[in-house]
Structures are given as structure tokens and as C-alpha cells.
Design a protein around this motif. Structure first.
Motif, PDB file in Angstrom:
ATOM      1  N   SER A 161       8.177  75.459  39.229  1.00 37.85           N
ATOM      2  CA  SER A 161       8.187  76.615  38.328  1.00 37.85           C
ATOM      3  C   SER A 161       7.947  77.900  39.113  1.00 37.85           C
ATOM      4  O   SER A 161       7.036  77.957  39.942  1.00 37.85           O
ATOM      5  N   VAL A 162       8.758  78.925  38.828  1.00 34.52           N
ATOM      6  CA  VAL A 162       8.591  80.226  39.485  1.00 34.52           C
ATOM      7  C   VAL A 162       7.987  81.241  38.519  1.00 34.52           C
ATOM      8  O   VAL A 162       8.075  82.445  38.712  1.00 34.52           O
ATOM      9  N   GLU A 163       7.340  80.739  37.469  1.00 33.49           N
ATOM     10  CA  GLU A 163       6.788  81.617  36.432  1.00 33.49           C
ATOM     11  C   GLU A 163       5.813  82.635  37.002  1.00 33.49           C
ATOM     12  O   GLU A 163       5.752  83.781  36.563  1.00 33.49           O
ATOM     13  N   TYR A 164       5.027  82.216  37.989  1.00 36.27           N
ATOM     14  CA  TYR A 164       4.003  83.094  38.534  1.00 36.27           C
ATOM     15  C   TYR A 164       4.402  83.698  39.883  1.00 36.27           C
ATOM     16  O   TYR A 164       3.556  84.123  40.660  1.00 36.27           O
ATOM     17  N   MET A 165       5.700  83.714  40.155  1.00 35.95           N
ATOM     18  CA  MET A 165       6.230  84.371  41.348  1.00 35.95           C
ATOM     19  C   MET A 165       7.313  85.348  40.854  1.00 35.95           C
ATOM     20  O   MET A 165       8.504  85.013  40.808  1.00 35.95           O
ATOM     21  N   PRO A 166       6.919  86.560  40.444  1.00 39.12           N
ATOM     22  CA  PRO A 166       7.837  87.507  39.813  1.00 39.12           C
ATOM     23  C   PRO A 166       9.101  87.774  40.630  1.00 39.12           C
ATOM     24  O   PRO A 166       9.035  88.098  41.816  1.00 39.12           O
ATOM     25  N   LEU A 167      10.250  87.634  39.976  1.00 41.15           N
ATOM     26  CA  LEU A 167      11.534  87.855  40.642  1.00 41.15           C
ATOM     27  C   LEU A 167      11.670  89.296  41.125  1.00 41.15           C
ATOM     28  O   LEU A 167      12.197  89.551  42.213  1.00 41.15           O
ATOM     29  N   SER A 168      11.181  90.247  40.331  1.00 41.07           N
ATOM     30  CA  SER A 168      11.305  91.662  40.690  1.00 41.07           C
ATOM     31  C   SER A 168      10.608  91.970  42.013  1.00 41.07           C
ATOM     32  O   SER A 168      11.126  92.717  42.849  1.00 41.07           O
ATOM     33  N   LEU A 169       9.433  91.367  42.215  1.00 39.22           N
ATOM     34  CA  LEU A 169       8.698  91.584  43.461  1.00 39.22           C
ATOM     35  C   LEU A 169       9.410  90.920  44.641  1.00 39.22           C
ATOM     36  O   LEU A 169       9.442  91.455  45.748  1.00 39.22           O
ATOM     37  N   SER A 170       9.987  89.753  44.400  1.00 37.23           N
ATOM     38  CA  SER A 170      10.714  89.055  45.464  1.00 37.23           C
ATOM     39  C   SER A 170      11.944  89.854  45.889  1.00 37.23           C
ATOM     40  O   SER A 170      12.233  89.985  47.083  1.00 37.23           O
ATOM     41  N   VAL A 171      12.667  90.407  44.907  1.00 37.94           N
ATOM     42  CA  VAL A 171      13.861  91.208  45.207  1.00 37.94           C
ATOM     43  C   VAL A 171      13.469  92.489  45.941  1.00 37.94           C
ATOM     44  O   VAL A 171      14.104  92.883  46.929  1.00 37.94           O
ATOM     45  N   ALA A 172      12.429  93.149  45.435  1.00 39.25           N
ATOM     46  CA  ALA A 172      11.978  94.396  46.064  1.00 39.25           C
ATOM     47  C   ALA A 172      11.498  94.138  47.487  1.00 39.25           C
ATOM     48  O   ALA A 172      11.768  94.927  48.404  1.00 39.25           O
ATOM     49  N   SER A 173      10.796  93.032  47.685  1.00 38.81           N
ATOM     50  CA  SER A 173      10.314  92.674  49.019  1.00 38.81           C
ATOM     51  C   SER A 173      11.483  92.401  49.959  1.00 38.81           C
ATOM     52  O   SER A 173      11.463  92.786  51.132  1.00 38.81           O
ATOM     53  N   PHE A 174      12.530  91.760  49.431  1.00 40.68           N
ATOM     54  CA  PHE A 174      13.735  91.492  50.226  1.00 40.68           C
ATOM     55  C   PHE A 174      14.399  92.793  50.662  1.00 40.68           C
ATOM     56  O   PHE A 174      14.736  92.976  51.839  1.00 40.68           O
ATOM     57  N   CYS A 175      14.578  93.716  49.715  1.00 38.81           N
ATOM     58  CA  CYS A 175      15.212  95.000  50.023  1.00 38.81           C
ATOM     59  C   CYS A 175      14.390  95.796  51.030  1.00 38.81           C
ATOM     60  O   CYS A 175      14.937  96.421  51.955  1.00 38.81           O
ATOM     61  N   ASN A 176      13.073  95.755  50.855  1.00 33.80           N
ATOM     62  CA  ASN A 176      12.178  96.469  51.760  1.00 33.80           C
ATOM     63  C   ASN A 176      12.266  95.902  53.176  1.00 33.80           C
ATOM     64  O   ASN A 176      12.427  96.642  54.155  1.00 33.80           O
TER      65      ASN A 176
END
Length: 250
Positions: A161-176
């Protein structure tokens, strides 16, 4: 024809914007703390860790340490101010052991950065040597900070489950991570390249986990709703993700 330096500057500006958004991502948490006049179960560690990271990179970006690093200096100066506000608010609205812990960690940050700055400026007299010392320390602390999401990713694999690993933060971290890795490679800077490449790899791993466990996460949430259960975000997990995400390793 567009110059290499112009491209690097453009990439750095984009990186500044993304990093600023990441620094501001915990704002809802502190609005909640402000309204409730209590830090509740929130941990101060992600914020003092990010503060230390920003202050060290700010020292690295100083002209007397590493010339031509204006964009590194500006974003980490902004991050230092933002994280300092978070830590001060935490100190104001915490009490007892939590306040003492936050205060000691905050003073520890100041002591580390003050000591590093004094040693570098007094005993090292060239940009190369100053960059070497501060750069190595920045890389070490960044690597330590990037280890935090490993426990979260381990939990994701175990629970599917990725419920507690926010997608928005993962995407933003990738872009950064992508922006600052490109920035570092255009005019090769080893100390910026290493932590951001690691951050990029971690964020890619998180995105892969989102793809793998998207359906199983939806199924688990749906099953819980049928049983009348409410999924509450795990504060420690989200905070640990914010630590790595909001620590752009410039």
C-alpha cells in the motif's frame, strides 16, 4: 545560440521554484499547530534536519567558499528562513521533553554550522579547499537524510500500500532531484551531483512503487471503507518523506 551558462541558470531557477514549493509543503502542518496551540504527535526531527541541510548548503554557496553558486545560495537561504520559522513555532507550541529535545537539536544545528564555518574560513584559504570540506559534509548529511524514506518504502512493500507515501511529494522530489542533477552536470559539481542523483534514484523508486501498488492500495482503502474504518495519515511516515523531499541538496 543559447550558452551553456544560460541553460544552467534556467535549470537552476526552475529548481529554485520546485525546491521552494517543497520547503513550503509542511505549511498545513504548522497552520494546524498554530490553531490548536499544540504540536500534538508531530516530530521536530524532519525540520531541524532540513534546517541543518539548508544552512550547510548555504555556507557552500557563499562566494568565499564556492564562487558562482548564487542559485544554490538563494534557495538554501530561503529554506533556512522557512525551516527556522517551523522550528521556532514548534518550540513555542511544545512543552516539557518535546520542547527540550527541539531546543537541543536546534542548538546542535547552530553549533555544527558555526563550527564548520569557523574552521573553513580560518584554516582553509582557497576556494578549492573550502569547497572540498563543506561539500563533503553536505554530501554526508544529505545521504543520511535520504536514508529516512527507506523505512517508508520498506513498509510500502510489506503492506502493498502506498497510502502513506504521498504521490505529490514523490513527484515533486523527482522533479527537484532531476533539475539539480542536470544543473550539477552542466558545469560538473561533484558535491551537488552525488546527493541529488541519490535523491533522484530514491524518488524514481517511490514512483515505481506507486505504479506497482496503486491497485492494491485502492482495494485496501475500499475494503476499509466497507468496514467503516477511517485511514489516518501516519504523522511520522509523512514527516520522514517531507524530510527528504524538502531537502533539495543543492
Amino acid at each position: 545560440m543559447v550558452s551553456v551558462d544560460a541553460v544552467r541558470t534556467a535549470v537552476g531557477i526552475v529548481g529554485n521554484v520546485i525546491a521552494l514549493g517543497l520547503f513550503l509543503s509542511p505549511l498545513p502542518t504548522f497552520i494546524r499547530i498554530w490553531k490548536k496551540k499544540s504540536v500534538e504527535e508531530f516530530s521536530v526531527i524532519p525540520y531541524v534536519a532540513t534546517l541543518l541541510n539548508c544552512m550547510l548548503w548555504m555556507v557552500y554557496g557563499l562566494p568565499i567558499v564556492h564562487p558562482n553558486s548564487t542559485l544554490v545560495l538563494t534557495i538554501n537561504a530561503a529554506g533556512t528562513v522557512i525551516e527556522l520559522c517551523y522550528v521556532i513555532l514548534y518550540l513555542v507550541f511544545s512543552d516539557g521533553p518535546k520542547r527540550l529535545k527541539a531546543l537541543l537539536l536546534f542548538l546542535g544545528d547552530l553549533a555544527i554550522v558555526g563550527t564548520v564555518s569557523a574552521i573553513v574560513l580560518i584554516f582553509f584559504h582557497t576556494h578549492e579547499r573550502r569547497s572540498l570540506v563543506v561539500g563533503i559534509l553536505c554530501v554526508i548529511f544529505c545521504i543520511i537524510m535520504y536514508l529516512a524514506p527507506l523505512t517508508v518504502m520498506s513498509s510500502v512493500i510489506k503492506t502493498k500500500s502506498v497510502e502513506y507515501m504521498p504521490l505529490s511529494l514523490s513527484v515533486a522530489s523527482f522533479c527537484n532531484g532531476l533539475c539539480w542533477t542536470i544543473y550539477a552536470l552542466i558545469r560538473f559539481d561533484l558535491y551537488i551531483t552525488i546527493p541529488n542523483t541519490l535523491g533522484l534514484l530514491f524518488s524514481i523508486t517511490q514512483l515505481v512503487l506507486h505504479v506497482l501498488y496503486y491497485k492494491s492500495t485502492k482495494m485496501q482503502i475500499a475494503e476499509r471503507k466497507k468496514k467503516g474504518e477511517v485511514g489516518l495519515t501516519d504523522v511520522i511516515v509523512v514527516d520522514s518523506l517531507k524530510t527528504s523531499a524538502s531537502a533539495p541538496s543543492q
